[in-house]
Scaffold this active site. Sequence first.
Site, mmCIF file in Angstrom:
data_model
loop_
_atom_site.group_PDB
_atom_site.id
_atom_site.type_symbol
_atom_site.label_atom_id
_atom_site.label_comp_id
_atom_site.label_asym_id
_atom_site.label_seq_id
_atom_site.Cartn_x
_atom_site.Cartn_y
_atom_site.Cartn_z
ATOM 1 N N CYS A 93 -0.001 5.368 -0.923
ATOM 2 C CA CYS A 93 -0.134 4.024 -0.350
ATOM 3 C C CYS A 93 1.094 3.281 -0.272
ATOM 4 O O CYS A 93 2.018 3.872 -0.460
ATOM 5 C CB CYS A 93 -1.216 3.457 -1.518
ATOM 6 S SG CYS A 93 -0.887 3.158 -3.087
ATOM 7 N N ASN B 258 1.897 2.424 -4.965
ATOM 8 C CA ASN B 258 1.446 3.626 -5.750
ATOM 9 C C ASN B 258 1.224 3.004 -7.425
ATOM 10 O O ASN B 258 1.414 3.698 -8.302
ATOM 11 C CB ASN B 258 2.605 4.629 -6.007
ATOM 12 C CG ASN B 258 2.122 5.913 -6.607
ATOM 13 O OD1 ASN B 258 3.156 6.514 -7.403
ATOM 14 N ND2 ASN B 258 1.043 6.372 -6.475
ATOM 15 N N CYS C 232 -2.171 1.080 -7.218
ATOM 16 C CA CYS C 232 -3.710 0.677 -7.115
ATOM 17 C C CYS C 232 -4.327 1.720 -6.332
ATOM 18 O O CYS C 232 -5.035 2.483 -7.029
ATOM 19 C CB CYS C 232 -3.872 -0.580 -6.170
ATOM 20 S SG CYS C 232 -3.194 -1.898 -6.802
ATOM 21 N N ARG C 233 -4.376 1.961 -5.054
ATOM 22 C CA ARG C 233 -5.112 3.124 -4.280
ATOM 23 C C ARG C 233 -4.860 4.347 -4.561
ATOM 24 O O ARG C 233 -5.703 4.868 -4.775
ATOM 25 C CB ARG C 233 -4.979 2.540 -2.829
ATOM 26 C CG ARG C 233 -5.582 1.206 -2.391
ATOM 27 C CD ARG C 233 -5.092 0.663 -1.078
ATOM 28 N NE ARG C 233 -3.711 0.515 -0.932
ATOM 29 C CZ ARG C 233 -2.904 0.216 0.083
ATOM 30 N NH1 ARG C 233 -3.705 0.280 1.270
ATOM 31 N NH2 ARG C 233 -1.900 -0.108 0.070
ATOM 32 N N SER C 234 -3.638 4.672 -4.374
ATOM 33 C CA SER C 234 -3.296 6.249 -4.558
ATOM 34 C C SER C 234 -3.402 6.864 -5.839
ATOM 35 O O SER C 234 -3.707 8.035 -6.057
ATOM 36 C CB SER C 234 -1.878 6.551 -3.730
ATOM 37 O OG SER C 234 -0.869 6.066 -4.223
ATOM 38 N N ASP D 296 -5.642 -2.792 1.129
ATOM 39 C CA ASP D 296 -4.917 -3.197 -0.184
ATOM 40 C C ASP D 296 -5.462 -4.139 -0.736
ATOM 41 O O ASP D 296 -5.861 -5.163 -0.516
ATOM 42 C CB ASP D 296 -3.369 -3.550 0.662
ATOM 43 C CG ASP D 296 -2.478 -3.847 -0.371
ATOM 44 O OD1 ASP D 296 -2.900 -3.992 -1.646
ATOM 45 O OD2 ASP D 296 -1.284 -4.140 -0.135
#
Length: 160
Positions: free
Chosen positions: A9, A12, A14-16, A126
């Site tokens: 993401c 690095n 939050c999402r990934s 995001d």
Amino acid sequence: MERKVLFVCLGNICRSPAAEGIMRKMLAQEGCRDVVCDSAGTYSGHAGDLPDPRMRQAAARRGYHLDHRARPVRYDDFDRFDLILTMDDANYERLHRMAPSVEAAGKIARLTDFCRRFPEATHVPDPYYEGAEGFERVLDLLEDACSGLLVELKKECREG
Ligand code: 4NP
């Protein structure tokens, strides 16, 4: 056959790292030890940080422990990983620009391509500037995509 998957993401945090934690748990539950997961960001400003506390808390409520330390994507990731899964168009395009070869570029795909419950999803949004519901939506999408990815990886593990 061992497979190595990198989730990417922007920050690095939050999402990934959430995708990595979800995937690790699903793989452990399946007893699938042939798949290695990691995550990275296209932006290096959070390098060394734990995931965002909002994401850690939201993930913990669903049983995922996130302890990844953020790091930027490196050129050798294109050699080290078999599959590089991006969260949105910006990450996807950034990685295509970074890819050192056509073969390396062929490893990049959108994580939402594996969604089944949300087949219309084109990206994982995001959540950084969003409220709590943004993090829940991200986790819903990631759980869906990771379970679809697990089906594909299990096929490859059996065939390998
Ligand atoms: P991520 O979220 O890409 O899912 O880790 C973000 C984290 C940090 C920033 C943006 C998005 N930031 O602008 O610092």
